[in-house]
Design an enzyme around this catalytic site. Structure first.
Site, PDB file in Angstrom:
ATOM      1  CB  THR A  47       4.831   1.720   0.488  1.00 34.07           C
ATOM      2  OG1 THR A  47       4.184   2.079  -0.740  1.00 34.07           O
ATOM      3  CG2 THR A  47       6.219   1.164   0.199  1.00 34.07           C
ATOM      4  CB  CYS A  48       0.976   3.616   3.639  1.00 35.54           C
ATOM      5  SG  CYS A  48       1.392   2.558   5.018  1.00 35.54           S
ATOM      6  CG  ASP A  49       2.281   6.269  -2.668  1.00 35.21           C
ATOM      7  OD1 ASP A  49       1.149   6.433  -3.151  1.00 35.21           O
ATOM      8  OD2 ASP A  49       3.282   6.887  -3.036  1.00 35.21           O
ATOM      9  CB  SER A  50      -3.181   4.555  -3.241  1.00 31.29           C
ATOM     10  OG  SER A  50      -3.130   5.939  -3.316  1.00 31.29           O
ATOM     11  CG  ASN A  88       5.594   2.987   4.450  1.00 31.92           C
ATOM     12  OD1 ASN A  88       4.561   2.753   3.852  1.00 31.92           O
ATOM     13  ND2 ASN A  88       5.606   3.569   5.612  1.00 31.92           N
TER      14      ASN A  88
END
Ligand SMILES: *Cc1c(COP(=O)(O)O)cnc(C)c1O
Length: 382
Positions: free
Chosen positions: A323-326, A363
């Site tokens: 996903t784009c979440d760090s 996502n």
């Protein structure tokens, strides 16, 4: 029960890779391993074994456990209750969530005919009796001291000994049957935690002075991972001895989740990009790997290419989810072959517990290819 699509039956992880070459994550279920684990638990535990459905509710898993001798289930929501009733009409479900919505209680009592309910508060007992009546067994859940468990389950639920005594007396006074329950915490690495909780239960029992239908010692039995955990037989010995020494001449129940299913499933992921010591793969903390996030559990991993297991010298890698979440990164360093590259696969073993049942779909990433693999797991032998 479930119609098994032969397309999704394999004999090894290697065959999954060969036939599917999956660029998507694959959840791999080993029914033979699950059946063996269930059988060993049912034969070793001195009482009735309930499977905690939340741990992994997939029908292949439920079916394999049933084949291994499990016919009682710890359920916590109407969805879980309905699923067990549909798949296994003969099975016995217990509503073991201490806080239940009125609608769920109504359906559990009137549609599914459940007779066993956990409470840890007087208001919940009132609610329960007003909906389910008194021809039920009220299991009072007591909070246990925080011991050596990876996850504490008494911070949120469980009555104090004083409140438990009052609840038992009140349930009895109103005409219900009574029982006691506790949960020492998940992945409990110290068998004596069960002794401590059973001593507490004996004190509550003696003070309440009501007859008990059973003592439910909960879950918390550990899976192996890479931790040095005592064998399950140690837990069963401690519980049997405590039962005899504390005078529990009533049936015992246990509600294992993790110990039954952890090593019966793997998550097969693929490396989509390598940046130096960082690997970007296609499952992560919002998917089936959420329990690895905090670094408390360390499952075995291995790297595989189209031509088989990758060998050679290893090095630590950091692993990022899709996903784009760090935040979507696994905290532990994972030791994998130095040669691992984009397109190779990483198998996370012992991922049967709290994995497929906890993924979010955030996502657009979801692990929805589920295969069954016949035979024992050859690569991770436990
Ligand atoms: C989660 C849970 C279980 C299963 O716990 P494990 O640690 O997986 O064995 C059993 N009983 C209750 C009430 C639970 O909430």
């Amino acid at each position: 029960m479930t119609a098994l699509d032969p397309e999704f039956r394999f004999s090894s992880i290697g065959e999954v890779i060969e036939r599917l070459e999956p660029s998507y994550p694959v959840f791999c279920i080993f029914p033979d391993v699950l059946r063996t684990r269930a059988k060993a638990f049912v034969e070793g535990f001195p009482g009735t074994v309930l499977y905690a459905v939340k741990c992994n509710p997939h029908p292949y898993v439920l079916e394999a456990l049933a084949e291994g001798g499990i016919s009682h289930f710890d359920t916590a929501s109407i969805t879980e209750i309905a699923k067990i009733a549909e798949l296994m009409p003969e099975a016995h479900s217990y509503f073991n969530h201490p806080v239940k919505g009125r609608g769920a209680l109504d359906a559990a009592a009137k549609v599914y005919g459940l007779k066993d309910y956990v409470v840890d508060h007087a208001d919940e007992l009132d609610k329960l009796i007003s909906i389910a009546g008194t021809d039920i067994t009220v299991e009072v859940r007591i909070a246990t001291p925080k011991g050596k468990a990876v996850y504490d389950l008494s911070a949120k639920f469980g009555a104090t000994p004083d409140d438990a005594v009052d609840l038992l007396k009140e349930a009895k006074r109103r005409g219900c049957r009574t029982a006691l329950a506790f949960h020492v915490g998940s992945q409990c690495t110290d068998p004596s935690a069960f002794r401590v909780a059973m001593e507490l239960s004996a004190k509550v029992r003696d003070r309440a002075g009501v007859p008990l239908e059973y003592l439910d010692v909960g879950g918390g039995f550990p899976a192996i991972y890479k931790m040095n955990v005592p064998p399950l037989s140690d837990y069963f010995d401690v519980i049997t001895r405590a039962r005899d020494e504390l005078g529990f001449d009533i049936p015992l129940l246990a509600e294992p989740g993790r110990a039954l299913v952890a090593d019966g499933c793997s998550v097969l992921t693929q490396v989509h990009l390598r940046k130096g010591d960082d690997l970007y793969i296609n499952d992560g903390i919002y998917g089936c790997l959420s329990e690895i996030r905090d670094g408390d559990l360390d499952p075995p991993v291995r790297a595989v290419s189209l031509s088989g297991s990758l060998g050679g010298a290893t090095q630590p890698f950091r692993i990022f989810g899709p996903t784009c979440d760090s935040l979507d990164v696994l905290k532990l360093p994972f030791h994998l072959p130095e040669v691992i590259a984009e397109g190779d696969w990483i198998e996370f073993g012992q991922m049967g517990a709290y994995s497929i049942g906890m993924q979010t779909g955030f996502n657009g990433f979801i692990t929805d290819t589920i295969v069954r693999i016949d035979g024992m797991h050859e690569e991770f032998v436990y």
